[in-house]
Design an enzyme around this catalytic site. Sequence first.
Site, PDB file in Angstrom:
ATOM      1  N   ASP A   1      -2.272   2.178  -4.555  1.00 46.07           N
ATOM      2  CA  ASP A   1      -3.504   2.579  -3.883  1.00 46.07           C
ATOM      3  C   ASP A   1      -4.600   1.547  -4.122  1.00 46.07           C
ATOM      4  O   ASP A   1      -4.520   0.726  -5.053  1.00 46.07           O
ATOM      5  CB  ASP A   1      -3.966   3.942  -4.403  1.00 46.07           C
ATOM      6  CG  ASP A   1      -2.993   5.062  -4.044  1.00 46.07           C
ATOM      7  OD1 ASP A   1      -2.344   4.934  -2.972  1.00 46.07           O
ATOM      8  OD2 ASP A   1      -2.885   6.024  -4.822  1.00 46.07           O
TER       9      ASP A   1
ATOM     10  N   HIS B   1       0.813  -1.210   0.000  1.00 47.25           N
ATOM     11  CA  HIS B   1       0.000   0.000   0.000  1.00 47.25           C
ATOM     12  C   HIS B   1       0.855   1.272   0.000  1.00 47.25           C
ATOM     13  O   HIS B   1       0.338   2.389  -0.190  1.00 47.25           O
ATOM     14  CB  HIS B   1      -0.916   0.005   1.227  1.00 47.25           C
ATOM     15  CG  HIS B   1      -2.229   0.676   0.991  1.00 47.25           C
ATOM     16  ND1 HIS B   1      -2.447   1.572  -0.030  1.00 47.25           N
ATOM     17  CD2 HIS B   1      -3.422   0.586   1.649  1.00 47.25           C
ATOM     18  CE1 HIS B   1      -3.692   2.007   0.000  1.00 47.25           C
ATOM     19  NE2 HIS B   1      -4.310   1.427   1.026  1.00 47.25           N
TER      20      HIS B   1
END
Length: 444
Positions: free
Chosen positions: A419, A415
């Site tokens: 995204d 992450h």
Amino acid sequence: MQIEVKVPEVGESVQEALLVQWYRRDGDMVRKGEILFIIETDKVTLEVSADADGLLKILVPEGQTVRIGTVVATIDSEAREAKPLPARQPEAEKTGEVVEKAAEREAAAAPVPVSPVRAPSPPGAGTAEASPRPIVSESVKELLAERGLDAAQITPSGPGGRLTRGDVLAFLDERGQETTGKPDEKTVTEPAVMPEAPRRVPPRRQVVLAPEELTVRKPMTPIRRRIADHMLQARLNTAMLTTFNEIDMSRLQEIRKQFRDLFQKKHSVSLGIMSFFLKAAAVALKELPELNAFIEGHEIVYHNYIHIGVAVGAERGLVVPVIRDVDKLGFADLEKAILDHVRKIRENRLEMSDLEGGTFTISNGGVYGSLMSTPILNSPQSGILGLHKIEDRPVVVDGRIVVRPMMYVALSYDHRIVDGREAVTFLKRIKECIENPERIMVEI
């Protein structure tokens, strides 16, 4: 002339190896090209062959960790003149002593002797002489014991007469037994301590084990240590998150069924499922390059090539051989590359170059029956696609409930660089390509 047998170099970063097993004994006459022993590093498992005919003198026993380049044996190439080189030693004679010693150690260690249940002999076997006993690794021994089988009943296909897990599973398939799960009731061995039976005189004495005998400690192999460290570092050094989707496999199964024979005839290789996912991943990675990139310090390294690793559960641990330039290869080339890697793994011929340079990974837990999982990132990569079992499930199509072959897919991603929008879009693109495989097919 004395020829030194050394532990070969397998990569610049590898400094030592575990000498796992000798296939020949001290004092044996060996032939050039014959496999002598197997070594295991923290990344690969390799077999080492003889460089000449002659008399083998073993200097380092199996089970020892040695530095790369260490002389572990010598071959006297002139000995063949004094002692003619005999025909290849029968497997029964070659492995008999090892098997007998192993049996003696197991019998001495067991609190109560337990006889394994032998599987029925093949029809027409009669009183023929027993088959030679093959070389059996510890993991295969555990599988044989679990299924109540005798190694001598199964024909080995591994190098040097070794019995592989594939041989055992194929034997079970031929007999119509399940290859996974717990053994049948009739193959379960008698417990070490049985309840007292009224007709037994005198009653059987209960055996009480000391606490230290209830556990067994074994050192982790180099590959298992490497896997453990790698997985832990992936969890500690990435912001890993997983997103899921499901794919209707109907159209892909129809395509494979329709063109299977033609593809096999033209390319001499089967048309599998993995090649479709490799091509679909290449399409998605081009559209979402962050999933094909690494983080190094405070920089993002983007790759203008697509090298995808395919995770394979080998006998000694998980390995991820890499298929390079997936976007430039056709379906036949991909299937041949997969088959070549699988053969190398089975024959312990995988090289360091086969494992390096991957930018993305695909793992198929469905071959083991997994319905859903969250795959762990293969650092420093930022994405890994997990495939799962194909299972008929009721789904709604055009307002109607129908039964379709469905597969859950999972994308684990870092992450820090990827995204949620990009991760979900990636899986949706994979879904579109697999549910409409004509978009990515180019060779049929």
